[in-house]
Structures are given as structure tokens and as C-alpha cells.
Enzyme design. Structure first.
Site, PDB file in Angstrom:
ATOM      1  CG  LEU A  27     -49.104 111.567 -53.076  1.00  9.06           C
ATOM      2  CD1 LEU A  27     -48.858 110.127 -53.365  1.00  9.06           C
ATOM      3  CD2 LEU A  27     -50.865 111.476 -52.990  1.00  9.06           C
TER       4      LEU A  27
ATOM      5  CG  HIS B 197     -53.001 111.616 -49.845  1.00 10.86           C
ATOM      6  ND1 HIS B 197     -52.198 112.532 -49.526  1.00 10.86           N
ATOM      7  CD2 HIS B 197     -53.999 111.987 -50.584  1.00 10.86           C
ATOM      8  CE1 HIS B 197     -52.998 113.714 -50.022  1.00 10.86           C
ATOM      9  NE2 HIS B 197     -54.040 113.229 -50.596  1.00 10.86           N
TER      10      HIS B 197
ATOM     11  CD  GLN C  28     -62.320 118.161 -56.392  1.00  2.55           C
ATOM     12  OE1 GLN C  28     -62.319 117.280 -57.276  1.00  2.55           O
ATOM     13  NE2 GLN C  28     -61.622 117.904 -55.258  1.00  2.55           N
TER      14      GLN C  28
ATOM     15  CB  SER D 134     -55.405 118.882 -45.165  1.00  2.95           C
ATOM     16  OG  SER D 134     -55.596 119.678 -46.196  1.00  2.95           O
ATOM     17  CB  SER D 135     -52.776 118.576 -50.065  1.00  2.07           C
ATOM     18  OG  SER D 135     -53.027 117.210 -50.175  1.00  2.07           O
ATOM     19  NE  ARG D 136     -57.734 123.586 -50.420  1.00  2.87           N
ATOM     20  CZ  ARG D 136     -58.447 122.935 -51.069  1.00  2.87           C
ATOM     21  NH1 ARG D 136     -59.092 121.849 -50.455  1.00  2.87           N
ATOM     22  NH2 ARG D 136     -58.826 123.134 -52.406  1.00  2.87           N
TER      23      ARG D 136
HETATM   24  P1  AMP Z   1     -57.213 114.848 -51.851  1.00  2.00           P
HETATM   25  O1  AMP Z   1     -55.896 114.654 -52.242  1.00  2.00           O
HETATM   26  O2  AMP Z   1     -57.249 115.840 -50.840  1.00  2.00           O
HETATM   27  O3  AMP Z   1     -58.374 114.718 -52.795  1.00  2.00           O
HETATM   28  O4  AMP Z   1     -57.423 113.403 -50.859  1.00  2.00           O
HETATM   29  C1  AMP Z   1     -57.663 112.136 -51.610  1.00  2.00           C
HETATM   30  C2  AMP Z   1     -58.163 111.178 -50.694  1.00  2.00           C
HETATM   31  O5  AMP Z   1     -57.336 111.128 -49.575  1.00  2.00           O
HETATM   32  C3  AMP Z   1     -59.570 111.281 -50.353  1.00  2.00           C
HETATM   33  O6  AMP Z   1     -60.177 110.233 -50.376  1.00  2.00           O
HETATM   34  C4  AMP Z   1     -59.234 112.045 -49.111  1.00  2.00           C
HETATM   35  O7  AMP Z   1     -60.437 111.916 -47.929  1.00  2.00           O
HETATM   36  C5  AMP Z   1     -58.164 111.098 -48.439  1.00  2.00           C
HETATM   37  N1  AMP Z   1     -57.477 111.900 -47.315  1.00  2.00           N
HETATM   38  C6  AMP Z   1     -57.020 113.266 -47.285  1.00  2.00           C
HETATM   39  N2  AMP Z   1     -56.634 113.493 -46.077  1.00  2.00           N
HETATM   40  C7  AMP Z   1     -56.691 112.597 -45.426  1.00  2.00           C
HETATM   41  C8  AMP Z   1     -56.275 112.095 -43.863  1.00  2.00           C
HETATM   42  N3  AMP Z   1     -55.611 113.229 -43.321  1.00  2.00           N
HETATM   43  N4  AMP Z   1     -56.534 110.985 -43.425  1.00  2.00           N
HETATM   44  C9  AMP Z   1     -57.054 110.084 -44.267  1.00  2.00           C
HETATM   45  N5  AMP Z   1     -57.443 110.424 -45.564  1.00  2.00           N
HETATM   46  C10 AMP Z   1     -57.154 111.532 -46.044  1.00  2.00           C
END
Ligand code: AMP
Length: 299
Positions: A34, A38, A62, A199-201
Site C-alpha cells: 500500500l 491506496h 491477471q 504505484s507499487s511497481r
Molecule cells: P493495485 O493494488 O495496484 O491493484 O491498486 C488498487 C487500487 O488502487 C486500484 O483501484 C488502483 O487504481 C488504485 N491506485 C493505484 N495507484 C494509485 C494512485 N497513484 N492514485 C490513486 N489510486 C491508485
């Protein structure tokens, strides 16, 4: 604040049934690791609902066989700590749903799509372009896991980030077409100070490349400037591409697309509908490649 952690659908449903009938339940699906993006979803969910569930599940279906399923960051203890800290209007997250893979895929799951068996959800016409071109089964995996999660959680509203904008378009269509009683709420992209979308990445990148990758957002803004000046598709896309000349970047796609049907805009953007300017870029260093996505809405 103590948060309940449920590992099985059965436990989660039992808890759900114990809530007062008229209370609203909001849901934030995540794959963990997170960050503030998130957390912004969780905060909004807390603000708008009586109860909040956050899921943490790295969804195998996915990921393609050549993608980063095994190396995807998994940081459950830190995630739990962060979720315990958030309070909005005196209340915090009620529950985390962190199931195992067999719990979510009772028939099993292989990454080889041609060998998969059982029930999957596809949203046709919106899953093949953009992200779907490079990741052909990605949205099938997303739509499938989100359907399972909605069935398990029983939420009224679910919160997603504009960061994954095609995902929000696909899921809005899914709940509409499959008559799912869930409202999809989309929230803005949270960015690092440099402008890079969180981004987590991003943790895959060195500090230097992470800072350089803010050029991706800069490029989108150059495209937006063209749009604001009345520029057409060609000039908008050119402005984006001309900004990303560094050797570390290899652009997968730049797209200017309709915000609902996701077909490419021809000529000029219709100001009444607006458009999504989106991009995917491979950033490379020392033999490692990370794929980053970002977008801005033109309206
Ligand atoms: P993930 O854990 O990458 O699958 O993301 C979970 C949720 O968090 C998804 O709805 C993403 O679009 C959202 N999310 C990821 N990065 C961001 C960000 N930088 N800003 C807002 N929401 C995000």
C-alpha cells in the site's frame, strides 16, 4: 484501532451478516504494498460509508506467465500497520479480506489461459485495446476477481483509482451489464512530489530512474497543453512523444481515446465528451524493465 483480518469467504460473510441491515458497506480492493494512492481510496471510503473493508490479494489470473506475479511486492505487516493508522470522522477500517489463492479459485488457477477451467468474466469491446493489447487476458482476470470479491464482500460502493483508468471503464460496464448492485467510485491519481504516479511497481526502480520517470507525467501535460491550445490528435500525441526521448524509455502506446467506449479519437477531441490521454512506457535499467502507466483526462 484493531482491524479484523479474514482469510476465508465464510468468516467474511458471517461478519457481514452481523452488520445492521441499513448500514452501508464500502470496499477498496487492492493487491497490497500500500502507498498513498491506496490510502486516498480508503479515506474516501471511510468518509462515505458506515463500514469499510479493504482486500489484499495478488490475483494470479491477471498476470501473464512472463509477468511479475512471483516478484510482486508483498508487505502484509506494513500494510496492516498503515490501515490501522487511518481514522476518518472517528472511525477506521473494519476488516481486511486477505484470502489465499485456493480460497478465491476453488477450481484452481493456472496462468496458462488455454488450460484454465471454470467460470471467468469477460467485458467484451473494452478489454482488447490499450492495456489489453499488451496484456490480452489482463481484464478478464481483473473482472473475474472483482466479481468474486464483490460476491464475497457484499459491498454497496467500491473505490478504484483513475491511475488504472481502463480498469474503471471495464468495471463500470461490468456492474451495469451484469446488474451488480455496486456503485463504482473513481478517485484521482495520487502522485509523488516529482509528478510520477504512485504505484507499487515504482519500488522496482532505482532512485535515479524513479526521478527520471516523472517525465512521463510531464509528457502527458505537454499533450494536454496542445489540447488546451486547440491542437488535434496528431499534435497532442506528437507533444507527448517528443518529450520522452531518453534512451531509458520505450513507449508501448500513447492513446487518445473516448472515455466511455475507449475507441481512438480521430481528428479533434469532441469537447462535450472529452478524452483520455493515456500512456504505457517500459523503463529500462541494468537489464531490468518496468512497465509504467499514467493518464490525464482532457475535458
Ligand atoms: P493495485 O493494488 O495496484 O491493484 O491498486 C488498487 C487500487 O488502487 C486500484 O483501484 C488502483 O487504481 C488504485 N491506485 C493505484 N495507484 C494509485 C494512485 N497513484 N492514485 C490513486 N489510486 C491508485
Amino acid at each position: 484501532m484493531t482491524i479484523q483480518v479474514f482469510r476465508t469467504v465464510r468468516e467474511l460473510r458471517q461478519w457481514r451478516r452481523s452488520l445492521p441491515f441499513d448500514d452501508s458497506l464500502g470496499f477498496v480492493p487492492t493487491m497490497g504494498a500500500l502507498h498513498d494512492g491506496h490510502i486516498s481510496l480508503v479515506s474516501k471510503c471511510l468518509e462515505e460509508n458506515d463500514h469499510t473493508v479493504v482486500s489484499i490479494f495478488v490475483n494470479p489470473s491477471q498476470f501473464a506467465p512472463n509477468e511479475d506475479l512471483n516478484s510482486y511486492p508483498r508487505t502484509f505487516p506494513q500494510d496492516l500497520e498503515r490501515l490501522q493508522e487511518i481514522m476518518v470522522n472517528g472511525h477506521g477500517v473494519d476488516a481486511i479480506f486477505a484470502p489465499t489463492v485456493p480460497e478465491m479459485y476453488p477450481s484452481g488457477i493456472t496462468l496458462q489461459v488455454e488450460e484454465q477451467k471454470g467460470a471467468f468474466v469477460s467485458v467484451l469491446g473494452l478489454s482488447e485495446q490499450l492495456e489489453g493489447k499488451t496484456r490480452p487476458n489482463f481484464f478478464r482476470g481483473v473482472a473475474t476477481v472483482v466479481t468474486k470479491l464483490f460476491n464475497a464482500v457484499g459491498c454497496d460502493k467500491a473505490y478504484f483509482g483513475q491511475k488504472d483508468i481502463q480498469q474503471t471503464v471495464v468495471l463500470k460496464r461490468m456492474v451495469r451489464d451484469l446488474l451488480m448492485p455496486v456503485e463504482i467510485v473513481v478517485l484521482p491519481i495520487v502522485r509523488e512530489d516529482s509528478g510520477l504516479a504512485m504505484s507499487s511497481r515504482n519500488t522496482y526502480l532505482s532512485a535515479g530512474l524513479r526521478s527520471k520517470s516523472s517525465d512521463i507525467y510531464l509528457a502527458l501535460n505537454k499533450g494536454k497543453e496542445q489540447y488546451d491550445k486547440g491542437g488535434d490528435r496528431d499534435s497532442i500525441l506528437k507533444a507527448v512523444l517528443d518529450t520522452l526521448t531518453d534512451d531509458s524509455f520505450q513507449v508501448d502506446y500513447v492513446s487518445l481515446a473516448d472515455p466511455v467506449e475507449l475507441q481512438e479519437v480521430v481528428g479533434s477531441v469532441d469537447k462535450t465528451t472529452g478524452a483520455i490521454l493515456s500512456i504505457a512506457v517500459y523503463v529500462k535499467e541494468d537489464g531490468r524493465t518496468t512497465r509504467l502507466i499514467d493518464n490525464v483526462i482532457l475535458q
